[in-house]
Write a protein that holds these residues in place. Structure first.
Motif, short mmCIF file in Angstrom:
data_model
loop_
_atom_site.label_atom_id
_atom_site.label_comp_id
_atom_site.label_asym_id
_atom_site.label_seq_id
_atom_site.Cartn_x
_atom_site.Cartn_y
_atom_site.Cartn_z
N PRO A 111 0.85 -1.21 0.00
CA PRO A 111 0.00 0.00 0.00
C PRO A 111 0.88 1.25 0.00
N GLU A 112 0.36 2.33 -0.57
CA GLU A 112 1.13 3.59 -0.55
C GLU A 112 1.21 4.16 0.86
N MET A 113 0.17 3.92 1.67
CA MET A 113 0.13 4.43 3.04
C MET A 113 -0.36 3.33 3.98
N ALA A 114 -0.07 3.52 5.27
CA ALA A 114 -0.61 2.63 6.30
C ALA A 114 -0.75 3.41 7.59
N SER A 115 -1.74 3.04 8.38
CA SER A 115 -1.92 3.70 9.67
C SER A 115 -0.89 3.15 10.67
N LEU A 116 -0.47 4.03 11.60
CA LEU A 116 0.49 3.64 12.63
C LEU A 116 0.01 4.21 13.96
N ASP A 117 -0.61 3.35 14.77
CA ASP A 117 -1.12 3.78 16.08
C ASP A 117 0.05 4.14 16.99
N MET A 118 0.00 5.32 17.60
CA MET A 118 1.16 5.82 18.33
C MET A 118 1.13 5.51 19.82
N GLY A 119 0.21 4.67 20.27
CA GLY A 119 0.20 4.28 21.67
C GLY A 119 -1.08 3.56 22.05
N PRO A 120 -1.25 3.26 23.33
CA PRO A 120 -2.40 2.46 23.79
C PRO A 120 -3.72 3.17 23.51
N LEU A 121 -4.74 2.34 23.33
CA LEU A 121 -6.08 2.88 23.04
C LEU A 121 -7.13 2.02 23.72
N ASN A 122 -8.07 2.68 24.41
CA ASN A 122 -9.29 2.04 24.87
C ASN A 122 -10.44 2.63 24.06
N ARG A 123 -11.29 1.74 23.54
CA ARG A 123 -12.44 2.21 22.77
C ARG A 123 -13.63 1.34 23.09
N TYR A 124 -14.78 1.95 23.27
CA TYR A 124 -15.98 1.27 23.71
C TYR A 124 -15.72 0.62 25.07
N ASP A 125 -16.45 -0.43 25.42
CA ASP A 125 -16.36 -0.97 26.77
C ASP A 125 -15.25 -2.01 26.93
N PRO A 150 3.65 6.34 6.60
CA PRO A 150 2.78 6.13 7.76
C PRO A 150 1.87 7.32 8.00
N GLU A 151 0.65 7.03 8.38
CA GLU A 151 -0.24 8.05 8.94
C GLU A 151 -0.22 7.86 10.45
N LEU A 152 0.37 8.81 11.17
CA LEU A 152 0.54 8.65 12.62
C LEU A 152 -0.80 8.90 13.30
N GLY A 158 -0.83 12.40 24.73
CA GLY A 158 0.37 11.58 24.93
C GLY A 158 0.90 11.04 23.62
N HIS A 159 -0.01 10.68 22.73
CA HIS A 159 0.42 10.18 21.42
C HIS A 159 1.01 11.30 20.57
N LEU A 160 0.57 12.54 20.83
CA LEU A 160 1.20 13.66 20.13
C LEU A 160 2.65 13.81 20.57
N ASN A 161 2.90 13.64 21.85
CA ASN A 161 4.30 13.66 22.32
C ASN A 161 5.13 12.60 21.61
N GLU A 162 4.57 11.40 21.52
CA GLU A 162 5.28 10.31 20.86
C GLU A 162 5.55 10.66 19.38
N SER A 163 4.58 11.29 18.73
CA SER A 163 4.73 11.64 17.32
C SER A 163 5.78 12.73 17.13
N LEU A 164 5.73 13.77 17.95
CA LEU A 164 6.69 14.87 17.81
C LEU A 164 8.12 14.38 18.01
N ALA A 165 8.28 13.33 18.81
CA ALA A 165 9.62 12.82 19.09
C ALA A 165 10.27 12.13 17.89
N LEU A 176 -0.12 13.56 10.37
CA LEU A 176 -0.69 13.22 11.68
C LEU A 176 -2.20 13.20 11.58
N ASN A 177 -2.78 12.21 12.22
CA ASN A 177 -4.22 12.03 12.20
C ASN A 177 -4.76 12.18 13.61
#
Length: 280
Positions: A111-125, A150-152, A158-165, A176-177
């Motif tokens: 793929p030309e692009m891929a998502s890259l999750d920059m840290g832990p995530l809780n979603r829904y229950d 990558p799409e960060l 906190g994930h913004l800190n990780e991205s800026l680094a 950045l997304n």
């Protein structure tokens, strides 16, 4: 990336997130799940103005799939049905091994692009995605090896800190997304997006996702701030209260609002130039 760029009529990149991996047809009967259904939705979204397609794969029973083989089926069907859109694969996910998380990167072509999750995530229950630094680094390494941008995914500050680094690692404009909604995503309020944008370094391009009923206001604000937008049934099932949407409906609305606000919709070629993509 700035209000001045909005005033100058900077093109807006519209990404369509067609299906996701969380809810299924029990939540929306027309949610695309098979490769054929996803390809049909992709073609409709390209006609409506989307230049990037954010793709997930599903198993035959509708559950989320991570395998290269299933992503290959989806990508092949989408490429056959569309003209020139940018293909972006998801590498996010819960309850999947690190090895499986790499598999969406290994289609042919990549793929030309891929998502890259920059840290832990809780979603829904019940959904938690750990996204350890080890995993994030290994995914990023493989993206570099395969020339995948990558799409960060910035779920919170906190994930913004990780991205800026890690921005110095990018030769092309980093993308950045910003996500706004529930769980451990950022609280969906206009002032939070303004604060994010004001703190970004130059040359960074940003995209905005508003989950659920926050999709319309948060993406509209992104248009005003010179950012880009992602819409689609992965993030929001409704066009308005009580009325289910289609992917095409949501893309067409974003394109229409952008035009009304003086932001031309970027073509795939313009998107590749803006983000420094390698091409199909």
């Amino acid at each position: 990336m700035t209000y001045d760029e909005y005033l100058d009529g900077k093109p807006v990149v519209i990404t369509a997130a067609l299906t996701g991996g969380v809810h299924g047809k029990e939540a929306h009967p027309d949610l695309p799940e098979t490769p054929t259904e996803i390809a049909e939705a992709a073609a409709a979204c390209e006609r409506a103005g989307a230049s990037i397609l954010h793709l997930h794969a599903r198993r035959e029973n509708g559950e989320r799939a991570f395998s290269t083989e299933r992503f290959q089926e989806v990508t092949d069907a989408v490429r056959e049905a569309t003209d020139d859109v940018v293909i972006q694969h998801s590498t996010g996910g819960t309850a999947a091994s690190n090895d499986l998380r790499h598999e969406p990167l290994r289609t042919d072509p990549a793929p030309e692009m891929a998502s890259l999750d920059m840290g832990p995530l809780n979603r829904y229950d019940r959904l938690t995605s750990e996204n350890t630094r080890e995993l994030v680094s290994s995914l990023h390494d493989e993206m570099r090896e395969r020339n995948i941008k990558p799409e960060l995914e910035v779920f919170n500050d906190g994930h913004l800190n990780e991205s800026l680094a890690v921005l110095e690692e990018f030769e092309e404009p980093p993308y950045l997304n910003f996500l706004f909604g529930g769980g451990t995503t950022s609280p969906p309020h206009p002032r939070n997006l303004v604060n994010r944008v004001e703190g970004l370094p130059e040359r960074v391009e940003f995209n905005v996702i508003g989950l659920g009923r926050h999709q319309l206001p948060m993406t509209t604000q992104s248009l005003l701030l010179g950012g880009h937008v992602r819409v689609g049934l992965e993030d929001n099932r409704y066009y308005e209260r009580g009325e289910l949407a289609t992917n095409e409906d949501l893309v067409a609305r974003a394109a229409r609002i952008a035009a009304e606000l003086g932001r031309p919709v970027a073509t795939p070629a313009e998107t590749r130039e803006l983000l420094g993509l390698r091409g199909r």
